[in-house]
Design a protein around this motif. Sequence first.
Motif, PDB file in Angstrom:
ATOM      1  N   GLY A   1       0.834  -1.223   0.127  1.00  0.00           N
ATOM      2  CA  GLY A   1       0.093   0.085  -0.022  1.00  0.00           C
ATOM      3  C   GLY A   1       0.788   1.203  -0.022  1.00  0.00           C
ATOM      4  N   TRP A   2       0.010   2.229  -0.293  1.00  0.00           N
ATOM      5  CA  TRP A   2       0.846   3.615  -0.214  1.00  0.00           C
ATOM      6  C   TRP A   2      -0.110   4.319   0.712  1.00  0.00           C
ATOM      7  N   PHE A   3       0.845   5.260   1.544  1.00  0.00           N
ATOM      8  CA  PHE A   3      -0.131   6.171   2.716  1.00  0.00           C
ATOM      9  C   PHE A   3       0.537   7.543   2.232  1.00  0.00           C
TER      10      PHE A   3
ATOM     11  N   VAL B   1      -3.595   5.935   0.889  1.00  0.00           N
ATOM     12  CA  VAL B   1      -3.784   6.062  -0.573  1.00  0.00           C
ATOM     13  C   VAL B   1      -4.351   5.109  -1.583  1.00  0.00           C
ATOM     14  N   GLY B   2      -3.756   4.067  -1.561  1.00  0.00           N
ATOM     15  CA  GLY B   2      -4.135   2.763  -1.970  1.00  0.00           C
ATOM     16  C   GLY B   2      -3.400   1.466  -1.567  1.00  0.00           C
ATOM     17  N   GLY B   3      -3.961   0.493  -2.128  1.00  0.00           N
ATOM     18  CA  GLY B   3      -3.656  -0.654  -1.837  1.00  0.00           C
ATOM     19  C   GLY B   3      -3.693  -1.663  -3.132  1.00  0.00           C
ATOM     20  N   ILE B   4      -2.848  -2.697  -3.002  1.00  0.00           N
ATOM     21  CA  ILE B   4      -2.828  -3.790  -4.093  1.00  0.00           C
ATOM     22  C   ILE B   4      -2.590  -5.104  -3.535  1.00  0.00           C
ATOM     23  N   ILE B   5      -3.305  -6.061  -3.762  1.00  0.00           N
ATOM     24  CA  ILE B   5      -3.032  -7.419  -3.393  1.00  0.00           C
ATOM     25  C   ILE B   5      -1.710  -8.233  -3.751  1.00  0.00           C
ATOM     26  N   ARG B   6      -1.612  -9.186  -3.230  1.00  0.00           N
ATOM     27  CA  ARG B   6      -0.306 -10.163  -3.655  1.00  0.00           C
ATOM     28  C   ARG B   6      -0.341 -10.407  -5.166  1.00  0.00           C
TER      29      ARG B   6
ATOM     30  N   GLY C   1      -1.706  -8.672  -7.451  1.00  0.00           N
ATOM     31  CA  GLY C   1      -1.777  -7.334  -8.399  1.00  0.00           C
ATOM     32  C   GLY C   1      -3.264  -7.255  -9.163  1.00  0.00           C
ATOM     33  N   VAL C   2      -3.946  -7.982  -9.086  1.00  0.00           N
ATOM     34  CA  VAL C   2      -5.270  -7.985  -9.727  1.00  0.00           C
ATOM     35  C   VAL C   2      -6.428  -6.981  -9.370  1.00  0.00           C
ATOM     36  N   ILE C   3      -6.168  -6.955  -7.867  1.00  0.00           N
ATOM     37  CA  ILE C   3      -6.935  -5.917  -7.182  1.00  0.00           C
ATOM     38  C   ILE C   3      -6.284  -4.808  -6.608  1.00  0.00           C
ATOM     39  N   THR C   4      -6.941  -3.449  -6.772  1.00  0.00           N
ATOM     40  CA  THR C   4      -6.521  -2.497  -6.220  1.00  0.00           C
ATOM     41  C   THR C   4      -7.594  -1.665  -5.642  1.00  0.00           C
ATOM     42  N   ARG C   5      -7.379  -0.976  -4.773  1.00  0.00           N
ATOM     43  CA  ARG C   5      -8.353   0.044  -3.966  1.00  0.00           C
ATOM     44  C   ARG C   5      -7.775   1.461  -3.828  1.00  0.00           C
ATOM     45  N   TYR C   6      -8.459   2.372  -3.714  1.00  0.00           N
ATOM     46  CA  TYR C   6      -7.902   3.659  -3.659  1.00  0.00           C
ATOM     47  C   TYR C   6      -8.911   4.679  -2.683  1.00  0.00           C
TER      48      TYR C   6
END
Length: 125
Positions: free
Chosen positions: A34-36, A47-52, A54-59
């Motif tokens: 993730g980024w903070f 700010v955003g996150g990505i699963i292992r 890389g298929v799913i992200t959220r912001y």
Amino acid sequence: VQLQASGGGLVQAGGSLRLSCAGSGRTFSSYTMGWFRQAPGKEREFVGGIIRSGVITRYADSVKGRFTMSRDNAKNTNYLQMNSLKPEDTAIYYCAADFGFSFSPPYVLSQPNYWGQGTLVTVSS
């Protein structure tokens, strides 16, 4: 795992930057990343996150549609592409790993176990 963030700098409003987060260790691909960010006088925020995989992200709503996360597990690196930057995006950006991540708000269920050192992004108006 140790994390090293880079790519920050000074950019004009409307411009773009790409942040990178390089991780050490063979377990990099095992972690949600993730980024903070933390702006002056404010609390650190997601700010955003990505699963292992890389298929799913959220912001966060404040960056949705402008920021994009990706990762390259072979290079132990994840990226934050930031477009259409605004002065309110000015902050120290931290990459992080291994935290409770939900696919619906508030997205962060538990604080990251690993943090990078931060990279400063300054957006001028």
